[in-house]
Write an enzyme that holds these catalytic residues in place. Structure first.
Site, PDB file in Angstrom:
ATOM      1  N   HIS A 124       0.851  -1.194   0.000  1.00 33.17           N
ATOM      2  CA  HIS A 124       0.000   0.000   0.000  1.00 33.17           C
ATOM      3  C   HIS A 124       0.882   1.239   0.000  1.00 33.17           C
ATOM      4  O   HIS A 124       1.937   1.261   0.627  1.00 33.17           O
ATOM      5  CB  HIS A 124      -0.912   0.011   1.235  1.00 33.17           C
ATOM      6  CG  HIS A 124      -2.048   0.973   1.145  1.00 33.17           C
ATOM      7  ND1 HIS A 124      -1.913   2.316   1.443  1.00 33.17           N
ATOM      8  CD2 HIS A 124      -3.341   0.784   0.795  1.00 33.17           C
ATOM      9  CE1 HIS A 124      -3.071   2.917   1.283  1.00 33.17           C
ATOM     10  NE2 HIS A 124      -3.960   2.020   0.890  1.00 33.17           N
ATOM     11  N   ASP A 181      -7.782  -4.036  -0.786  1.00 31.65           N
ATOM     12  CA  ASP A 181      -8.331  -4.187  -2.128  1.00 31.65           C
ATOM     13  C   ASP A 181      -8.322  -5.649  -2.570  1.00 31.65           C
ATOM     14  O   ASP A 181      -9.235  -6.106  -3.261  1.00 31.65           O
ATOM     15  CB  ASP A 181      -7.542  -3.340  -3.126  1.00 31.65           C
ATOM     16  CG  ASP A 181      -7.623  -1.860  -2.810  1.00 31.65           C
ATOM     17  OD1 ASP A 181      -8.744  -1.366  -2.604  1.00 31.65           O
ATOM     18  OD2 ASP A 181      -6.573  -1.195  -2.752  1.00 31.65           O
TER      19      ASP A 181
END
Length: 431
Positions: free
Chosen positions: A308, A366
């Site tokens: 991330h 995600d």
């Protein structure tokens, strides 16, 4: 803003300029450069504003190094375990967790505003059937300002409140309508007897010809997806909402701008990109090939859904989302679904392989949200609309906070101009 007596000194061409230093509740100290241009005739250069605090906010705090996400001071892990989406909405909007009476009142207000104006059904029919649901949502949400004239005055606190409740209530309805329209099925009206997440699933998957019963495991998973995406500090779409709002634009236009920004594949489209990657891999036996490609610096292939930009160690939302993913996959099974089989094996490798562990390429939110939505039966085109309806409350909270700032100004970034210097016009006959 927490002022201190400390200053930093900038020396430019032999002249010293004192910059005040502000200390936030959490996070690094902030240099106040608001008077730098007026006093020193210089700008700062910060592409992407990654080192610039553009606003004060008391809503959400992220510490990427620690893997920490706080909403009004409450860790996201605690909220995910003990709270639910609408309670988190209340917290983001009003700053405190609600009492039992306040929660009932808030839920009733949201529930009673879930239907959209009947004429908006005609608006949907102006889109092609194969339109991306995000394109439809941008248009329809922006058009809400043409239907709800009594909540456009941003200077009226009550109208701001009405607009906030309307959008939180109606975005799931609009997203479900966009989905139904794209697949050629009739719109399904909201059902006030269902909770927020269950109502959305019902509007997406029920049909008039037969009954649809919302599975509580799927409803809980959807509620968590919404909660974990509710707000994420000053990201691109939130900054877009604030920038649009700084001009005095009506709240529906501001949220439509946020939806448009979220549509970008580098932002809200990450979980869709992750699922498309899993489908590209196709089968479990092809995973080693793609792992080799991911480790090859000369290969442009990148594993989506791992690591991330903000969280440097781990995404605190991912652990919670993994629990939901495991529950959903156990309920629905993965034995006959090659995409989900690939996801589970890729997850196992990423958590054990030294390359991924050393580079902290852990599965992120995600990765897991894409798996859950795919298992539920949503097409990838619906992943970002679900993100948008989840993030709406964060956008609204940030917008309301911005409107209430005493020193609020229209956003106007500066630039480092690198074009031609002053030139004289030459008539076309002499060029």
């Amino acid at each position: 803003m927490a002022d201190t007596n400390r200053t930093a000194t900038l020396t430019l061409d032999g002249k010293a300029f004192d910059l005040p230093i502000h200390s936030p509740t959490l996070g690094p100290d902030v240099l106040d450069i608001r008077k730098l241009y007026a006093e020193a005739d210089v700008f700062t250069f910060d592409p992407g504003f990654t080192s610039t605090a553009a606003c004060e906010s008391a809503i959400t705090f992220i510490d990427g190094d620690k893997g920490e996400l706080l909403h009004r001071g409450y860790p996201i892990e605690q909220l995910a375990e003990h709270s639910h989406y609408l309670e988190t909405c209340y917290l983001l909007l009003y700053g405190e967790l609600p009492t039992a009476a306040q929660m009932v009142d808030f839920e009733n207000r949201v529930t009673n505003h879930t239907m959209v104006h009947e004429q908006m059904h005609n608006f949907f029919r102006g889109f092609r059937r194969d339109s991306h649901p995000m394109a439809t949502m941008v248009g329809v949400v922006g058009a809400m300002s043409a239907f709800y004239h009594d909540s456009l005055d941003i200077n009226d606190p009550w109208q701001r409140e009405v607009a906030a409740i309307r959008m939180i209530a109606k975005l799931p309805t609009i997203a479900a309508m966009a989905y139904k329209y794209s697949i050629g099925q009739p719109f399904v009206y909201p059902k006030n007897s269902l909770d927020y997440a269950g109502n959305f699933l019902h509007m997406c998957f029920s049909v008039p010809a037969e009954d649809y019963v919302v599975n509580p495991v799927l409803s809980k998973a959807m509620d968590r997806i919404m909660m974990l995406h509710a707000d994420h500090e000053q990201n691109a779409s939130t900054s877009t909402v604030r920038l649009a709002g700084s001009s005095g634009a009506n709240p529906f236009a501001c949220i439509a701008a946020g939806i448009a920004c979220l549509w970008g594949p580098a932002h809200g489209g990450a979980n869709q990109a992750c699922l498309e990657m899993l489908r590209e891999i196709g089968t479990v036996d092809r995973i080693p090939e793609y792992i080799r490609r991911a480790k090859d610096k000369d290969d442009p292939f990148r594993l989506m859904g791992f690591g991330h930009r903000v969280y440097k160690n781990f995404d605190p939302r991912a652990k919670v989302m993994k629990e939901s993913a495991d529950e959903v996959l156990e309920l629905l099974g993965v034995h006959n679904n090659p995409t989900l089989q690939v996801a589970k094996e890729l997850e196992r490798i990423a958590l054990e392989d030294d390359y991924f562990v050393s580079k902290k390429l852990y599965p992120n939110v995600d990765f897991y949200s894409g798996i859950i939505l795919d298992a539920m039966g949503f097409p990838t085109a619906m992943f970002t609309p679900i993100f948008a309806l989840s993030r709406t409350v964060g956008w609204i909270a940030q917008w309301k906070e911005m409107i209430g700032e005493k020193n609020q100004k229209i956003g106007r970034p500066r630039q480092l101009y690198v074009g031609p210097a002053n030139r004289d016009y030459v008539d076309v006959r002499h060029r």
